[in-house]
Design a protein around this motif. Structure first.
Motif, PDB file in Angstrom:
ATOM      1  N   ASN A 199     -62.994  45.481-115.045  1.00 63.98           N
ATOM      2  CA  ASN A 199     -62.356  44.389-115.785  1.00 63.98           C
ATOM      3  C   ASN A 199     -60.895  44.219-115.403  1.00 63.98           C
ATOM      4  O   ASN A 199     -60.377  43.099-115.382  1.00 63.98           O
ATOM      5  CB  ASN A 199     -62.481  44.635-117.286  1.00 63.98           C
ATOM      6  CG  ASN A 199     -63.857  44.291-117.816  1.00 63.98           C
ATOM      7  OD1 ASN A 199     -64.787  44.053-117.049  1.00 63.98           O
ATOM      8  ND2 ASN A 199     -64.015  44.271-119.128  1.00 63.98           N
ATOM      9  N   ASN A 209     -58.277  37.171-119.686  1.00 67.24           N
ATOM     10  CA  ASN A 209     -58.321  38.329-120.574  1.00 67.24           C
ATOM     11  C   ASN A 209     -59.748  38.837-120.751  1.00 67.24           C
ATOM     12  O   ASN A 209     -60.696  38.281-120.179  1.00 67.24           O
ATOM     13  CB  ASN A 209     -57.687  37.997-121.938  1.00 67.24           C
ATOM     14  CG  ASN A 209     -58.360  36.808-122.610  1.00 67.24           C
ATOM     15  OD1 ASN A 209     -59.581  36.674-122.561  1.00 67.24           O
ATOM     16  ND2 ASN A 209     -57.559  35.946-123.238  1.00 67.24           N
ATOM     17  N   GLU A 210     -59.905  39.887-121.569  1.00 65.17           N
ATOM     18  CA  GLU A 210     -61.212  40.493-121.763  1.00 65.17           C
ATOM     19  C   GLU A 210     -62.218  39.507-122.353  1.00 65.17           C
ATOM     20  O   GLU A 210     -63.387  39.493-121.975  1.00 65.17           O
ATOM     21  CB  GLU A 210     -61.084  41.717-122.682  1.00 65.17           C
ATOM     22  CG  GLU A 210     -60.282  42.861-122.102  1.00 65.17           C
ATOM     23  CD  GLU A 210     -61.048  43.622-121.032  1.00 65.17           C
ATOM     24  OE1 GLU A 210     -62.289  43.524-121.013  1.00 65.17           O
ATOM     25  OE2 GLU A 210     -60.407  44.312-120.221  1.00 65.17           O
ATOM     26  N   ASN A 211     -61.773  38.683-123.280  1.00 68.44           N
ATOM     27  CA  ASN A 211     -62.673  37.698-123.882  1.00 68.44           C
ATOM     28  C   ASN A 211     -63.180  36.698-122.851  1.00 68.44           C
ATOM     29  O   ASN A 211     -64.344  36.293-122.875  1.00 68.44           O
ATOM     30  CB  ASN A 211     -61.972  36.955-125.029  1.00 68.44           C
ATOM     31  CG  ASN A 211     -61.727  37.848-126.228  1.00 68.44           C
ATOM     32  OD1 ASN A 211     -62.448  38.820-126.449  1.00 68.44           O
ATOM     33  ND2 ASN A 211     -60.697  37.525-127.011  1.00 68.44           N
ATOM     34  N   ASP A 212     -62.290  36.289-121.946  1.00 64.84           N
ATOM     35  CA  ASP A 212     -62.687  35.369-120.886  1.00 64.84           C
ATOM     36  C   ASP A 212     -63.749  36.007-119.993  1.00 64.84           C
ATOM     37  O   ASP A 212     -64.738  35.359-119.615  1.00 64.84           O
ATOM     38  CB  ASP A 212     -61.478  34.968-120.035  1.00 64.84           C
ATOM     39  CG  ASP A 212     -60.458  34.153-120.809  1.00 64.84           C
ATOM     40  OD1 ASP A 212     -60.864  33.383-121.687  1.00 64.84           O
ATOM     41  OD2 ASP A 212     -59.254  34.306-120.528  1.00 64.84           O
ATOM     42  N   SER A 214     -65.878  38.413-120.718  1.00 64.91           N
ATOM     43  CA  SER A 214     -67.151  38.518-121.441  1.00 64.91           C
ATOM     44  C   SER A 214     -67.845  37.166-121.525  1.00 64.91           C
ATOM     45  O   SER A 214     -69.063  37.064-121.362  1.00 64.91           O
ATOM     46  CB  SER A 214     -66.910  39.071-122.853  1.00 64.91           C
ATOM     47  OG  SER A 214     -66.367  40.371-122.805  1.00 64.91           O
ATOM     48  N   ARG A 215     -67.066  36.125-121.788  1.00 61.73           N
ATOM     49  CA  ARG A 215     -67.642  34.788-121.926  1.00 61.73           C
ATOM     50  C   ARG A 215     -68.241  34.311-120.605  1.00 61.73           C
ATOM     51  O   ARG A 215     -69.350  33.759-120.570  1.00 61.73           O
ATOM     52  CB  ARG A 215     -66.571  33.806-122.407  1.00 61.73           C
ATOM     53  CG  ARG A 215     -67.041  32.357-122.501  1.00 61.73           C
ATOM     54  CD  ARG A 215     -65.979  31.488-123.132  1.00 61.73           C
ATOM     55  NE  ARG A 215     -64.698  31.613-122.447  1.00 61.73           N
ATOM     56  CZ  ARG A 215     -64.387  30.964-121.326  1.00 61.73           C
ATOM     57  NH1 ARG A 215     -65.265  30.139-120.772  1.00 61.73           N
ATOM     58  NH2 ARG A 215     -63.206  31.115-120.767  1.00 61.73           N
TER      59      ARG A 215
END
Length: 222
Positions: A199, A209-212, A214-215
């Motif tokens: 990541n 970012n991490e959310n991006d 994962s999405r």
């Protein structure tokens, strides 16, 4: 005593004479080929093993593999590629080329990808297709194709095909300059590798970012 620079120049000149008649390596037909150091038997092959030439018939050089539409519904991007191979076109073996039928659903896309071992020429047969590639200087070359129009994608460069019609599917036919051109979709290779890219690498490379991360992985079926 000769100086070191003179000796180096002589060595480079002599090396160039040795290498000048040498032929370049043949193009690989796969991503890699690890050497088998444990066997001493000889095995020679160019693509697939050849049948006895005396057994060759006309049917070996013909195929109807590209005559039927490919299913685009099961692909998240809305496209399907049907390739000629030595399985459905045996006479293709060692010819250094292949053909591909590209079916693209309405507003579907063959996402940015590359063929590491081949250049490609495509002709639009149905619909309106936006095509393009990016060179190593980051320049985009793009064109809108209608039936009968053609476009060339240089070897190994990132390129795409996009169906501009929101109602009707599009169809193109491509020729590639390798029996096994390979294909690597940039987004899938980056976010769906096995094991996954770290990541921290994705965050730094794409400034996300991490959310991006994962999405994107979730959107790509990960």
């Amino acid at each position: 005593m000769k100086s070191s620079s003179t000796i180096l120049q002589f060595f480079l000149f002599y090396l160039s004479l040795l290498l000048s008649p040498a032929k370049p390596d043949p193009h690989p037909l796969q991503d890699f080929c690890v050497a088998d150091r444990k066997t001493h038997r000889s095995f020679f092959v160019n693509g697939a093993p050849c049948i006895n030439p005396n057994s060759t018939v006309s049917a070996h050089f013909a195929t109807s593999a590209l005559s039927k539409p490919g299913k685009t519904s099961g692909n998240p991007f809305g496209f399907n590629v049907t390739l000629t191979t030595t399985a459905n076109l045996p006479g293709l073996n060692t010819m250094g080329l292949t053909m591909a039928r590209v079916d693209i659903a309405a507003n579907g896309i063959v996402p940015p990808h590359s063929h590491p071992r081949a250049s490609e020429v495509t002709i639009c047969l149905e619909g309106t297709v936006l095509v393009g590639f990016v060179d190593t200087l980051g320049r985009l070359f793009t064109q809108q194709l209608r039936p009968g129009d053609s476009f060339v994608f240089p070897k190994a460069l990132i390129h795409f095909l996009y169906n501009l019609d929101s109602l009707k599917p599009a169809l193109s036919l491509s020729g590639l300059s390798s029996q096994n051109p390979g294909a690597q979709i940039a987004s899938m290779a980056t976010f769906r590798s096995d094991p996954p890219l770290p990541n921290e690498v994705l965050r730094a490379a794409f400034q996300i970012n991490e959310n991006d991360i994962s999405r994107i992985r979730r959107n790509l079926g990960g």
